[in-house]
Structures are given as C-alpha cells and as structure tokens.
Design a protein around this motif. Structure first.
Motif, PDB file in Angstrom:
ATOM      1  N   HIS A   1      -4.625   2.541  -0.568  1.00 55.03           N
ATOM      2  CA  HIS A   1      -4.695   1.297   0.192  1.00 55.03           C
ATOM      3  C   HIS A   1      -4.375   0.075  -0.667  1.00 55.03           C
ATOM      4  O   HIS A   1      -4.286  -1.037  -0.138  1.00 55.03           O
ATOM      5  CB  HIS A   1      -6.102   1.132   0.776  1.00 55.03           C
ATOM      6  CG  HIS A   1      -7.172   1.028  -0.262  1.00 55.03           C
ATOM      7  ND1 HIS A   1      -7.619   2.140  -0.975  1.00 55.03           N
ATOM      8  CD2 HIS A   1      -7.874  -0.038  -0.741  1.00 55.03           C
ATOM      9  CE1 HIS A   1      -8.558   1.746  -1.832  1.00 55.03           C
ATOM     10  NE2 HIS A   1      -8.726   0.442  -1.713  1.00 55.03           N
ATOM     11  N   THR A   2      -4.161   0.247  -1.958  1.00 55.30           N
ATOM     12  CA  THR A   2      -4.015  -0.891  -2.864  1.00 55.30           C
ATOM     13  C   THR A   2      -2.548  -1.260  -3.107  1.00 55.30           C
ATOM     14  O   THR A   2      -1.635  -0.459  -2.909  1.00 55.30           O
ATOM     15  CB  THR A   2      -4.668  -0.596  -4.221  1.00 55.30           C
ATOM     16  OG1 THR A   2      -3.976   0.505  -4.845  1.00 55.30           O
ATOM     17  CG2 THR A   2      -6.145  -0.233  -4.040  1.00 55.30           C
TER      18      THR A   2
ATOM     19  N   ASP B   1      -5.805   5.535  -4.952  1.00 51.81           N
ATOM     20  CA  ASP B   1      -6.213   4.358  -4.165  1.00 51.81           C
ATOM     21  C   ASP B   1      -5.063   3.887  -3.277  1.00 51.81           C
ATOM     22  O   ASP B   1      -4.535   2.780  -3.463  1.00 51.81           O
ATOM     23  CB  ASP B   1      -6.680   3.227  -5.089  1.00 51.81           C
ATOM     24  CG  ASP B   1      -7.875   3.607  -5.939  1.00 51.81           C
ATOM     25  OD1 ASP B   1      -8.733   4.352  -5.450  1.00 51.81           O
ATOM     26  OD2 ASP B   1      -7.936   3.156  -7.102  1.00 51.81           O
TER      27      ASP B   1
ATOM     28  N   ASN C   1       0.863  -1.183   0.000  1.00 55.29           N
ATOM     29  CA  ASN C   1       0.000   0.000   0.000  1.00 55.29           C
ATOM     30  C   ASN C   1       0.895   1.228   0.000  1.00 55.29           C
ATOM     31  O   ASN C   1       2.123   1.098   0.051  1.00 55.29           O
ATOM     32  CB  ASN C   1      -0.943   0.002   1.213  1.00 55.29           C
ATOM     33  CG  ASN C   1      -0.172  -0.011   2.522  1.00 55.29           C
ATOM     34  OD1 ASN C   1       0.519   0.941   2.861  1.00 55.29           O
ATOM     35  ND2 ASN C   1      -0.273  -1.113   3.263  1.00 55.29           N
TER      36      ASN C   1
ATOM     37  N   GLN D   1       0.209   3.797   2.252  1.00 56.61           N
ATOM     38  CA  GLN D   1      -0.266   4.532   3.426  1.00 56.61           C
ATOM     39  C   GLN D   1       0.363   4.014   4.722  1.00 56.61           C
ATOM     40  O   GLN D   1      -0.201   4.152   5.799  1.00 56.61           O
ATOM     41  CB  GLN D   1      -1.797   4.464   3.502  1.00 56.61           C
ATOM     42  CG  GLN D   1      -2.374   3.074   3.465  1.00 56.61           C
ATOM     43  CD  GLN D   1      -3.899   3.100   3.386  1.00 56.61           C
ATOM     44  OE1 GLN D   1      -4.507   4.128   3.081  1.00 56.61           O
ATOM     45  NE2 GLN D   1      -4.535   1.972   3.671  1.00 56.61           N
ATOM     46  N   THR D   2       1.555   3.437   4.595  1.00 59.18           N
ATOM     47  CA  THR D   2       2.320   3.020   5.767  1.00 59.18           C
ATOM     48  C   THR D   2       3.252   4.164   6.145  1.00 59.18           C
ATOM     49  O   THR D   2       3.939   4.725   5.282  1.00 59.18           O
ATOM     50  CB  THR D   2       3.141   1.762   5.469  1.00 59.18           C
ATOM     51  OG1 THR D   2       2.265   0.712   5.044  1.00 59.18           O
ATOM     52  CG2 THR D   2       3.901   1.302   6.700  1.00 59.18           C
TER      53      THR D   2
END
Length: 306
Positions: free
Chosen positions: A175-176, A173, A98, A100-101
């Motif tokens: 999270h993908t 997106d 992802n 978003q880390t």
C-alpha cells in the motif's frame, strides 16, 4: 511512405519525440495510441503542418483495449490504408503510489502498462513489420538500484517470479509509495529482459532497442503521486537539468526520436543511455530471467495475442 506506431506521445518526452520524428522524416505516417479525447487533440495538433498522423484509441491498462487497438492497426496495414510498418515505440509508462492497483484483467497495473501492453503490441504487430524495422521501448535507469542512478528517490528492483510480480501484493508493504516505486523499477528491468529476447527472436533486420532517457523532471510520470510530489516534479526538480544528474524534456525527446529513426546507431538488443549505447545493469543480463519473463508474457497474453 512508412508507418511508425507510438504510445506515450501525448505529453512530455513522447510529444517532443513525435514532433521531431515527423519534422525530420516527412515520409512517416505516425499512428499515435492514446486515450480518446487526448488522442484526438494530439493527432489534430501533429497534423497541423501537413504531417500524416492517425489516432487509435486505447487504454494501456486494459489488455483487451490494447488488443483492439493493435488489431485495428493490423487490419489497416493489411488493407493498405496505412503504409508498411517500420517501427513501434513503446514510450508510455506509469508509476503508481502503491503496488496494489489492478486493471480489468486482474494484473497489477504498473506491470500491465510498462510490460504487458508493450509486449502485446510487439506480438500482434510483429508479423506486419518490414525490414529494416526498429522497436524501441522506453526504460529507466532506476533498474540499476543505486544512488548514482536514482538519487535515493526510487528503490531498486526486487525481482521475483513473473507470476508473483504480475499480481498485487508482490512487494513489501504494497500500500506504500515505496512499493509502487519498487514495482516501477522492477517493471523497467523486465522490459530490458524482453528487449534482449526480442533481439534473439525477431527476424533479422528488425532491431529491438531499450532507450533510457535518464531522470527527466517535469514530466507526468508521477501524475498518480500526491500533490506535493507532483508539484516538486513539475516546478522544483527541473532545476536539476542544469546538472549532469538530469535530462531536460527536450533533450530526452530528441534522443528518443533519434533512436527511433536510427540516427543513433545501436545494434539490436542495445541499451541506449540518452544518446549513447551503454551497458545496462549487471542484473539486467540474465538469460534465465529473460526466458522466464518471455514465457510468462506468452502465458498471460495467450487469450489476447492469437
């Protein structure tokens, strides 16, 4: 004797490169930067044949940890506990599932490990580097963004302002898996830009090289991926090393060591594709972006690079 500092030596191409560096240059004292237990085991193994190896602990996802490690190395160099520094190898890299880390400082983790950690090491160790010296940063041909270089597995880079890319949510997106891979290819483009800046800014005789190992299946780059992807990378895709589309771990590690030791001749600012100096993507030659990522890095790291 001379010192080379290396990240990403615990496994994969980095481990092979570290062994080859020590075997071919017995006058090298190798300082490996890794996390606690893995670094202890690595340094013990590399010392087995009488080589000079030190271990410094660091979490490359934390800028504070990187600073602590770099300052420890600088202090040892200044005190004469280590021989003169002649090189830094930024081989460690990560690819998340992802975009978003985040790390403890709030920066997106792919950007932290693949760009900021290397830049902080270069900035803090640079004043201690002797001539001739060589800085080698491992990059990736995914930065080309075309099927020939990524076989459709990794989206090409999506360059934005570094202020945006350094934070979560920079890519569509977030999270993908696709966003995580876009963050990876974009971070490697940023690393090439910084190598060009190092070539202009470092003192004469200290060369900066971007090294591309090609597609190397069987490494732990995708260790954060889902189980199916990890299985494919380790047990299925290695068959591709029998074709020109992929590089074996052993060959990639050998090439990396040869770049570090100067056995592959490459002028400062070069992009070495496996064993040959080549041109990186047309997008990777952009003076405005190069200055932009340098300035952003200086801003992001101001609290750590003093």
């Amino acid at each position: 004797m001379r010192t080379i500092v290396m990240t990403g030596a615990s496994r994969g191409i980095g481990r092979i490169a570290a062994e080859r560096i020590l075997r071919r240059s017995p006058d090298v004292h190798l300082v490996v930067v890794a996390r606690g237990s893995s670094g202890t085991a690595l340094s013990t193994a590399l010392r087995a044949d009488g080589h000079e190896v030190s271990f410094v602990s660091a979490d490359l996802g934390s800028l504070a940890s990187v600073r602590t490690a770099a300052i420890e190395i600088c202090d040892r160099l200044a005190a004469g506990d280590l021989p003169p520094l002649c090189g830094f190898v930024g081989n460690a890299g990560i690819q998340y599932t992802n975009a978003q880390t985040t790390g403890p400082e709030g920066f997106e983790s792919t950007f932290t490990v693949n760009v900021l950690a290397n830049h902080l090491f270069v900035r803090l160790l640079g004043d201690h580097c002797t001539v001739p010296g060589r800085i080698v940063i491992t990059v990736s041909d995914t930065h080309f963004g075309d099927f020939r270089h990524n076989m459709g597995m990794v989206p090409g880079p999506a360059w934005q302002s570094p202020d945006v890319m350094a934070r979560i949510g920079a890519f569509r997106d977030p999270h993908t898996v696709a966003a995580g891979r876009t963050a990876y290819s974009t971070s490697k483009l940023a690393a090439i830009y910084l190598v060009h800046e190092y070539a202009r800014r470092l003192p004469a005789g200290i060369d900066a090289i971007a090294y591309n190992p090609g597609f190397v299946p069987g490494t732990d780059l995708a260790r954060d991926a889902d189980p199916a992807s990890r299985f494919a990378m380790r047990h299925i895709l290695p068959i591709m090393t029998l074709t020109p589309l992929a590089t074996s771990r052993r060959a990639a590690g050998r090439y990396l060591a040869d770049v570090v030791l100067g056995d592959i001749a490459a002028p400062t600012g070069s992009y070495v594709d496996r064993s040959q100096v080549a041109r990186s993507s047309e997008e990777s030659y952009d003076r405005q972006r190069e200055a932009e990522i340098w300035d952003a890095g200086e801003c992001f790291l101001a609290a750590y690079a003093d």
